[in-house]
Design a protein around this motif. Structure first.
Motif, PDB file in Angstrom:
ATOM      1  N   SER A 234       0.855  -1.192   0.000  1.00  0.00           N
ATOM      2  CA  SER A 234       0.000   0.000   0.000  1.00  0.00           C
ATOM      3  C   SER A 234       0.887   1.238   0.000  1.00  0.00           C
ATOM      4  O   SER A 234       2.109   1.153   0.175  1.00  0.00           O
ATOM      5  CB  SER A 234      -0.888   0.007   1.244  1.00  0.00           C
TER       6      SER A 234
ATOM      7  N   ASP B 197       0.947   3.374   2.326  1.00  0.00           N
ATOM      8  CA  ASP B 197       1.491   3.461   3.681  1.00  0.00           C
ATOM      9  C   ASP B 197       2.733   2.587   3.841  1.00  0.00           C
ATOM     10  O   ASP B 197       3.718   3.000   4.465  1.00  0.00           O
ATOM     11  CB  ASP B 197       0.433   3.031   4.709  1.00  0.00           C
ATOM     12  N   GLU B 198       2.694   1.373   3.275  1.00  0.00           N
ATOM     13  CA  GLU B 198       3.821   0.447   3.432  1.00  0.00           C
ATOM     14  C   GLU B 198       5.072   0.968   2.742  1.00  0.00           C
ATOM     15  O   GLU B 198       6.163   0.959   3.317  1.00  0.00           O
ATOM     16  CB  GLU B 198       3.443  -0.931   2.880  1.00  0.00           C
TER      17      GLU B 198
ATOM     18  N   SER C  35       6.461   4.040   4.503  1.00  0.00           N
ATOM     19  CA  SER C  35       7.194   3.689   5.714  1.00  0.00           C
ATOM     20  C   SER C  35       8.593   3.198   5.376  1.00  0.00           C
ATOM     21  O   SER C  35       9.574   3.583   6.026  1.00  0.00           O
ATOM     22  CB  SER C  35       6.425   2.606   6.479  1.00  0.00           C
TER      23      SER C  35
ATOM     24  N   SER D  71       6.056  10.490   4.150  1.00  0.00           N
ATOM     25  CA  SER D  71       4.657  10.428   4.573  1.00  0.00           C
ATOM     26  C   SER D  71       3.832   9.850   3.431  1.00  0.00           C
ATOM     27  O   SER D  71       4.168  10.043   2.262  1.00  0.00           O
ATOM     28  CB  SER D  71       4.150  11.824   4.937  1.00  0.00           C
ATOM     29  N   PRO D  72       2.759   9.124   3.742  1.00  0.00           N
ATOM     30  CA  PRO D  72       1.901   8.584   2.676  1.00  0.00           C
ATOM     31  C   PRO D  72       1.384   9.663   1.728  1.00  0.00           C
ATOM     32  O   PRO D  72       1.275   9.438   0.519  1.00  0.00           O
ATOM     33  CB  PRO D  72       0.759   7.915   3.444  1.00  0.00           C
TER      34      PRO D  72
END
Length: 201
Positions: free
Chosen positions: A35, A37-38, A41, A46-47
């Motif tokens: 994703s 987010d993944e 990270s 930041s997403p």
């Protein structure tokens, strides 16, 4: 350390390259099943920043591309590589071996060769060859017989074989004509340059 040509390419005003790099980042992320987010990270972004990079709403900064390349398990050069005009490669006729040959540009020294075989492998064990390298082959049609050390292997159409070429080996047909596609690394290809008959592998 960044290659000079990479820095030059990334500092040019090239809208097509910019778009290609953004699409490539997203495609590599999706291929990994990650994703936003993944990947964010992993890349310490930041997403929302990553989303804007993928969507073209944020400038591509070289330091971020280096970080993203590492997070995506690729290199910066591969991430910003441009499309090449010579996508289609015509075969070279290999008169020595009676087949067609294609060099693999992405892997210098690697060669793909298609060959039609019409004779069985040699009966004489002394005719088996050994040389440095590795080979991979797939039988496109017919049935091949692969002699490998003390083994006699039958390779049917759509089956493949991979083996170290330091094992004495030879290949031929099981009866009728057989079409084989082989991939050779640099050392294996060098070992085939003086091959005289299509039954030798």
């Amino acid at each position: 350390m960044l290659c000079t040509h990479t820095i030059v390419r990334m500092t040019q005003e090239d809208g097509e390259l910019d778009s290609l790099v953004r699409k490539r980042i997203r495609a590599l992320r999706v291929a990994q099943g990650w994703s936003l987010d993944e990947l964010a990270s992993r890349a310490r972004l930041s997403p929302s920043s990553l989303s804007r990079i993928e969507n073209g709403q944020r400038r591509l900064a070289l330091d971020q591309l280096v970080t993203l390349a590492r997070a995506l398990d690729t290199s910066l050069d591969q991430l910003v590589e441009t499309d090449t005009d010579d996508v289609i490669v015509s075969p070279m006729i290999d008169g020595t071996h009676g087949g067609m040959r294609w060099p693999i540009k992405a892997e210098p020294g690697m060669t793909v060769m298609r060959q039609r075989m019409t004779t069985p492998p040699p009966d004489n064990p002394s005719a088996l060859r050994a040389h440095p390298g590795r080979e991979w082959l797939v039988v496109l049609s017919g049935t091949a017989i692969l002699l490998l050390g003390n083994r006699r292997l039958r390779v049917e159409a759509n089956q493949a074989a991979e083996f170290p070429t330091m094992l004495p080996h030879a290949i031929g047909t099981a009866g009728g004509p057989c079409d084989v596609l082989g991939i050779f690394d640099r050392e294996a290809r060098r070992g085939h340059r003086d091959r005289k008959t299509p039954a030798d592998a």
